[in-house]
Design an enzyme around this catalytic site. Structure first.
Site, PDB file in Angstrom:
ATOM      1  N   CYS A  44       0.835  -1.201   0.000  1.00 53.50           N
ATOM      2  CA  CYS A  44       0.000   0.000   0.000  1.00 53.50           C
ATOM      3  C   CYS A  44       0.872   1.253   0.000  1.00 53.50           C
ATOM      4  CB  CYS A  44      -0.933   0.006   1.206  1.00 53.50           C
ATOM      5  SG  CYS A  44      -0.187   0.574   2.735  1.00 53.50           S
ATOM      6  N   CYS A 239      -0.673   0.644   7.511  1.00 50.41           N
ATOM      7  CA  CYS A 239      -1.247   0.594   6.191  1.00 50.41           C
ATOM      8  C   CYS A 239      -2.646  -0.020   6.272  1.00 50.41           C
ATOM      9  CB  CYS A 239      -0.395  -0.228   5.238  1.00 50.41           C
ATOM     10  SG  CYS A 239       0.208   0.751   3.837  1.00 50.41           S
TER      11      CYS A 239
END
Length: 239
Positions: A44, A239
């Site tokens: 991510c 994340c």
């Protein structure tokens, strides 16, 4: 290696002792020096945005999509693109090799994932290509599983939606309001990049104290961020 020891910071409401503040007119948004670019995909993009944004020598960060063929991808319609971070850095303060070390140390390059979360080094010139390819070969000795990271020439970069930019800083909306960061400034502001990392402890308290005098924060806001750096330092990326 990548850690996710905490997964959420609740939206911070404006502290009572800062209610009277209306803006931070001296905030350091623009640093006018020559920079080079680095572009990475490491799962991510929220975590690397905080990590690199608070790294000494990094001037600007923005997150987006790259590597694919779809025109004008969006988060909900990404096509064959990957989530990436684009970094503008001062080569007199930090080199590409150091940025790569952070890349390897803060995600799992052996993890199998769909293209959206794959691991890539998008090089901007022949020098970066050579360093990236050599780095991939050298790093394999540190992993039992095959490294899946690919080095590819940089491709068209599409900005992610504004709500993804400086995501951790935006969990403090009153602070974004004081800084006046939205739209392009949210992506280009030096102080926004720094605070996006500091509010989750990236960079650490020693670095924060050293840099605080140039950020253009007033005493109350500086103290608010100081408490967050102290609280979250060492607790890993989100994340």
């Amino acid at each position: 290696m990548f850690q996710a020891t905490f997964t959420k910071i609740h939206e911070a409401h404006r502290p009572s002792d800062i209610i009277g503040h209306t803006s931070l007119k001296k905030a350091l948004h623009h640093v006018d020096i020559p920079t080079k670019k680095a572009t990475f995909a490491m799962a991510c993009f929220w975590a690397p945005d905080a990590l690199y944004g608070s790294t000494v020598g990094v001037i600007r960060t923005r997150v987006g999509y790259s590597g694919g063929t779809k025109v004008n991808p969006t988060y909900r319609d990404l096509g064959d693109h990957t989530e990436v971070i684009e970094i503008d850095y001062d080569p007199n303060m930090i080199d590409f090799e150091t940025l790569l070390k952070l890349f390897w140390d803060n995600h799992d390059p052996t993890a199998k994932a769909k293209i959206q979360y794959s691991s890539f080094i998008f090089y901007h010139d022949d020098e970066q290509k050579e360093v990236a390819e050599k780095s991939i070969a050298e790093q394999q000795a540190n992993f039992q599983k095959p490294i899946l990271t690919k080095a590819r020439p940089v491709q068209k970069f599409y900005d992610a939606e504004d709500y993804h930019q400086k995501y951790r800083l935006q969990q403090h909306p009153w602070l974004c309001e004081l800084l006046g960061v939205k739209g392009d400034l949210l992506k280009n502001s030096y102080v926004a990049a720094r605070l996006n990392g500091y509010v989750i402890g990236c960079g650490g308290i020693t670095q924060y104290e050293q840099e605080l005098p140039i950020l253009g924060l007033d005493e109350a806001v500086g103290d608010y961020v100081r408490k967050l750096v102290t609280k979250y330092e060492g607790q890993g990326l989100i994340c």
